[in-house]
Design an enzyme around this catalytic site. Structure first.
Site, PDB file in Angstrom:
ATOM      1  N   ASP A   1       3.742   5.156   2.989  1.00  0.00           N
ATOM      2  CA  ASP A   1       3.711   4.789   1.569  1.00  0.00           C
ATOM      3  C   ASP A   1       3.592   6.089   0.771  1.00  0.00           C
ATOM      4  OD1 ASP A   1       2.954   1.841   0.072  1.00  0.00           O
ATOM      5  OD2 ASP A   1       2.575   3.641  -1.116  1.00  0.00           O
ATOM      6  N   ILE A   2       3.827   5.987  -0.517  1.00  0.00           N
ATOM      7  CA  ILE A   2       3.624   7.162  -1.370  1.00  0.00           C
ATOM      8  C   ILE A   2       2.130   7.375  -1.632  1.00  0.00           C
ATOM      9  CG2 ILE A   2       3.767   6.027  -3.624  1.00  0.00           C
ATOM     10  CD1 ILE A   2       5.676   8.292  -4.447  1.00  0.00           C
ATOM     11  N   ARG A   3       1.345   6.310  -1.399  1.00  0.00           N
ATOM     12  CA  ARG A   3      -0.108   6.402  -1.548  1.00  0.00           C
ATOM     13  C   ARG A   3      -0.738   6.663  -0.183  1.00  0.00           C
ATOM     14  NH1 ARG A   3      -2.070   1.052  -3.594  1.00  0.00           N
ATOM     15  NH2 ARG A   3      -0.122   0.083  -2.901  1.00  0.00           N
TER      16      ARG A   3
ATOM     17  N   ASP B   1       7.562   9.608   0.682  1.00  0.00           N
ATOM     18  CA  ASP B   1       8.185   9.241  -0.592  1.00  0.00           C
ATOM     19  C   ASP B   1       9.658   8.962  -0.282  1.00  0.00           C
ATOM     20  OD1 ASP B   1       9.349   9.092  -3.066  1.00  0.00           O
ATOM     21  OD2 ASP B   1       8.509  10.965  -3.835  1.00  0.00           O
TER      22      ASP B   1
ATOM     23  N   GLN C   1       1.820  -5.457  -1.385  1.00  0.00           N
ATOM     24  CA  GLN C   1       1.430  -6.848  -1.120  1.00  0.00           C
ATOM     25  C   GLN C   1       2.028  -7.341   0.202  1.00  0.00           C
ATOM     26  OE1 GLN C   1       2.891  -9.839  -3.847  1.00  0.00           O
ATOM     27  NE2 GLN C   1       1.380 -11.353  -3.185  1.00  0.00           N
TER      28      GLN C   1
ATOM     29  N   LYS D   1      18.386  -5.186  -7.160  1.00  0.00           N
ATOM     30  CA  LYS D   1      18.386  -6.062  -5.982  1.00  0.00           C
ATOM     31  C   LYS D   1      19.805  -6.538  -5.664  1.00  0.00           C
ATOM     32  CE  LYS D   1      14.168  -5.712  -4.904  1.00  0.00           C
ATOM     33  NZ  LYS D   1      13.811  -5.066  -3.633  1.00  0.00           N
TER      34      LYS D   1
ATOM     35  N   TYR E   1      15.310  -4.564 -12.574  1.00  0.00           N
ATOM     36  CA  TYR E   1      14.852  -4.884 -11.216  1.00  0.00           C
ATOM     37  C   TYR E   1      15.868  -5.798 -10.506  1.00  0.00           C
ATOM     38  CZ  TYR E   1      11.926  -7.235  -7.681  1.00  0.00           C
ATOM     39  OH  TYR E   1      11.418  -7.778  -6.511  1.00  0.00           O
TER      40      TYR E   1
HETATM   41  P1  NAD Z   1       4.264  -3.757  -4.000  1.00  0.00           P
HETATM   42  O1  NAD Z   1       4.476  -3.218  -5.351  1.00  0.00           O
HETATM   43  O2  NAD Z   1       3.027  -4.519  -3.705  1.00  0.00           O
HETATM   44  O3  NAD Z   1       4.384  -2.587  -2.925  1.00  0.00           O
HETATM   45  C1  NAD Z   1       5.353  -1.582  -3.006  1.00  0.00           C
HETATM   46  C2  NAD Z   1       4.791  -0.342  -2.348  1.00  0.00           C
HETATM   47  O4  NAD Z   1       5.764   0.699  -2.486  1.00  0.00           O
HETATM   48  C3  NAD Z   1       3.500   0.172  -2.995  1.00  0.00           C
HETATM   49  O5  NAD Z   1       2.492   0.271  -2.024  1.00  0.00           O
HETATM   50  C4  NAD Z   1       3.882   1.533  -3.578  1.00  0.00           C
HETATM   51  O6  NAD Z   1       2.851   2.489  -3.469  1.00  0.00           O
HETATM   52  C5  NAD Z   1       5.072   1.904  -2.702  1.00  0.00           C
HETATM   53  N1  NAD Z   1       5.976   2.860  -3.339  1.00  0.00           N
HETATM   54  C6  NAD Z   1       6.351   2.949  -4.635  1.00  0.00           C
HETATM   55  N2  NAD Z   1       7.172   3.991  -4.818  1.00  0.00           N
HETATM   56  C7  NAD Z   1       7.350   4.557  -3.609  1.00  0.00           C
HETATM   57  C8  NAD Z   1       8.096   5.675  -3.149  1.00  0.00           C
HETATM   58  N3  NAD Z   1       8.818   6.417  -3.987  1.00  0.00           N
HETATM   59  N4  NAD Z   1       8.053   5.969  -1.837  1.00  0.00           N
HETATM   60  C9  NAD Z   1       7.316   5.237  -0.977  1.00  0.00           C
HETATM   61  N5  NAD Z   1       6.575   4.186  -1.359  1.00  0.00           N
HETATM   62  C10 NAD Z   1       6.598   3.860  -2.664  1.00  0.00           C
HETATM   63  O7  NAD Z   1       5.540  -4.637  -3.632  1.00  0.00           O
HETATM   64  P2  NAD Z   1       5.661  -5.842  -2.596  1.00  0.00           P
HETATM   65  O8  NAD Z   1       5.288  -7.066  -3.315  1.00  0.00           O
HETATM   66  O9  NAD Z   1       4.996  -5.524  -1.331  1.00  0.00           O
HETATM   67  O10 NAD Z   1       7.256  -5.864  -2.432  1.00  0.00           O
HETATM   68  C11 NAD Z   1       7.922  -5.245  -1.362  1.00  0.00           C
HETATM   69  C12 NAD Z   1       9.401  -5.549  -1.492  1.00  0.00           C
HETATM   70  O11 NAD Z   1       9.598  -6.964  -1.542  1.00  0.00           O
HETATM   71  C13 NAD Z   1      10.046  -4.996  -2.761  1.00  0.00           C
HETATM   72  O12 NAD Z   1      11.373  -4.616  -2.469  1.00  0.00           O
HETATM   73  C14 NAD Z   1      10.076  -6.186  -3.684  1.00  0.00           C
HETATM   74  O13 NAD Z   1      11.124  -6.088  -4.621  1.00  0.00           O
HETATM   75  C15 NAD Z   1      10.310  -7.318  -2.715  1.00  0.00           C
HETATM   76  N6  NAD Z   1       9.878  -8.615  -3.241  1.00  0.00           N
HETATM   77  C16 NAD Z   1       8.558  -8.880  -3.427  1.00  0.00           C
HETATM   78  C17 NAD Z   1       8.177 -10.115  -3.941  1.00  0.00           C
HETATM   79  C18 NAD Z   1       6.743 -10.473  -4.171  1.00  0.00           C
HETATM   80  O14 NAD Z   1       6.461 -11.516  -4.765  1.00  0.00           O
HETATM   81  N7  NAD Z   1       5.791  -9.664  -3.692  1.00  0.00           N
HETATM   82  C19 NAD Z   1       9.155 -11.074  -4.260  1.00  0.00           C
HETATM   83  C20 NAD Z   1      10.487 -10.740  -4.103  1.00  0.00           C
HETATM   84  C21 NAD Z   1      10.840  -9.511  -3.562  1.00  0.00           C
HETATM   85  C1  AKB Z   2       8.449 -10.140  -9.307  1.00  0.00           C
HETATM   86  O1  AKB Z   2       7.934 -11.047  -9.985  1.00  0.00           O
HETATM   87  O2  AKB Z   2       8.957  -9.110  -9.775  1.00  0.00           O
HETATM   88  C2  AKB Z   2       8.520 -10.358  -7.819  1.00  0.00           C
HETATM   89  C3  AKB Z   2       9.816 -10.981  -7.459  1.00  0.00           C
HETATM   90  C4  AKB Z   2       9.980 -12.442  -7.571  1.00  0.00           C
HETATM   91  O3  AKB Z   2      10.740 -10.293  -7.103  1.00  0.00           O
HETATM   92  N1  AKB Z   2       7.414 -11.135  -7.415  1.00  0.00           N
END
Ligand code: NAD
Ligand code: AKB
Length: 304
Positions: free
Chosen positions: A38-40, A49, A16, A141, A137
């Site tokens: 990415d892993i994908r 990875d 995202q 963090k 989770y």
């Molecule tokens: P997401 O789940 O959308 O994306 C994470 C990506 O990591 C995915 O594309 C997945 O394929 C990839 N991934 C998973 N395992 C992997 C691996 N072993 N090696 C490489 N890639 C791998 O997450 P996001 O929302 O983009 O979040 C990114 C960061 O921001 C995370 O650390 C998350 O905790 C943090 N965060 C996000 C939010 C939110 O609301 N989106 C809020 C707080 C914190």
């Molecule tokens: C989740 O809900 O896990 C994330 C975050 C707030 O870290 N959006």
């Protein structure tokens, strides 16, 4: 263009945040300066990875990476279903990235989350308060924030609130309802929400989150305090019911029912609001999107 001395690596780039951060970084530094991984698999993104320590190191050294945005992680809901995998990806993956960064004197952006707070935190979360999260989770963090200040390298993070965006789906978090609701409202005119109507959480529009990330990384490290492990940043806070009513300004026939599942428990353990004066005073954080503006943008962009 404002170029770093070496190249920029983004892990978890197809998620995202990565979908929009890579775009913004390529605009800032030039397309080829930014290595999306990415892993994908996808076009413009190579496979990496973060669990593969040697591959991470090889890429960082081989491509002369000096700045890393480490986004690869499992989020709260997926993490609670796979606690060991969540720990491995979020903690061991981060340790692998730190080890590689040390080899090449790279600096790191590593996101934290409002999930670092637990039920003992005040409803309006201060920057400094005991961190006792109940989710795996959230625990990963907290470790990430500690590594940021103790690992001896330039490493920074933001405690992102729930992020709302239209370019990529939300990735298995508790705050995903605040994204899913728009898709359902436009496609079906109805949404079944997995948290209660009165659930109030801190949220932020992706544009604000990307700007915060780039602004924080542009700031001299000497001017940042130990809060750099995870700055509180506030966007806006609203209940699920308030979100529904804001959407109904555009779609008056939209209906929403509330059927809480296990994610309600995670939401209930997090604060309702974020107090962010440290980020405001140290590096000038200033959010631009309130609830109605987020809803206007989401409906306009998803409706296209
Ligand atoms: P997401 O789940 O959308 O994306 C994470 C990506 O990591 C995915 O594309 C997945 O394929 C990839 N991934 C998973 N395992 C992997 C691996 N072993 N090696 C490489 N890639 C791998 O997450 P996001 O929302 O983009 O979040 C990114 C960061 O921001 C995370 O650390 C998350 O905790 C943090 N965060 C996000 C939010 C939110 O609301 N989106 C809020 C707080 C914190
Ligand atoms: C989740 O809900 O896990 C994330 C975050 C707030 O870290 N959006």
């Amino acid at each position: 263009m404002d170029l770093p001395s070496g190249r920029v690596l983004v892990t978890g780039a197809l998620g995202q945040i990565g979908t929009e951060l890579v775009e913004a970084l390529r605009q800032k530094h030039g397309y080829d300066a930014v290595i999306a991984t990415d892993i994908r698999k996808a076009e413009g993104c190579q496979i990496l990875d973060v669990m593969d320590k040697n591959e991470v190191k090889k890429l960082v050294i081989g491509e002369q990476v000096t700045e890393i945005y480490h986004l690869a992680a499992l989020l709260s809901a997926t993490g609670e279903k796979n606690p060991k995998l969540c720990w491995d990806i979020n903690v061991t993956g981060l340790e692998n990235v730190i080890a590689a960064a040390k080899e090449n004197k790279a600096r790191i952006f590593s996101p934290s989350s409002i999930a670092v707070f637990g039920p003992d935190c005040p409803k309006i979360a201060p920057q400094k308060t005991p961190l006792n999260p109940t989710t795996v989770y959230g625990k990963t963090k907290v470790v990430g924030e500690q590594l940021a200040v103790n690992s001896g390298i330039d490493m920074r993070g933001l405690r992102y609130p729930g992020l709302i965006s239209y370019k990529a789906p939300a990735g298995g978090g508790t705050t995903d309802y605040a994204v899913e609701i728009f898709h359902s409202a436009l496609e079906n005119g109805h949404y079944e929400c997995f948290v209660r109507e009165d659930t109030k959480l801190p949220m932020m529009y992706m544009d604000d989150a990307i700007r915060a990330t780039i602004e924080l990384m542009s700031f001299p490290v000497e001017k940042l305090s130990e809060s750099r492990g995870g700055y509180n940043i506030s966007g806006c806070s609203f209940t699920a019911g308030e979100l529904v009513r804001s959407i109904q300004r555009h779609l008056p026939d939209f209906t929403c029912t509330f059927k809480p599942d296990i994610r309600q428990k995670y939401a209930d353990s997090w604060p309702e609001e974020i107090e962010d004066t440290t980020a405001v005073n140290e590096w000038g954080w200033n959010p631009k999107f309130n609830l109605d503006r987020i809803v206007d943008e989401m409906i306009a962009n998803l409706g296209k």
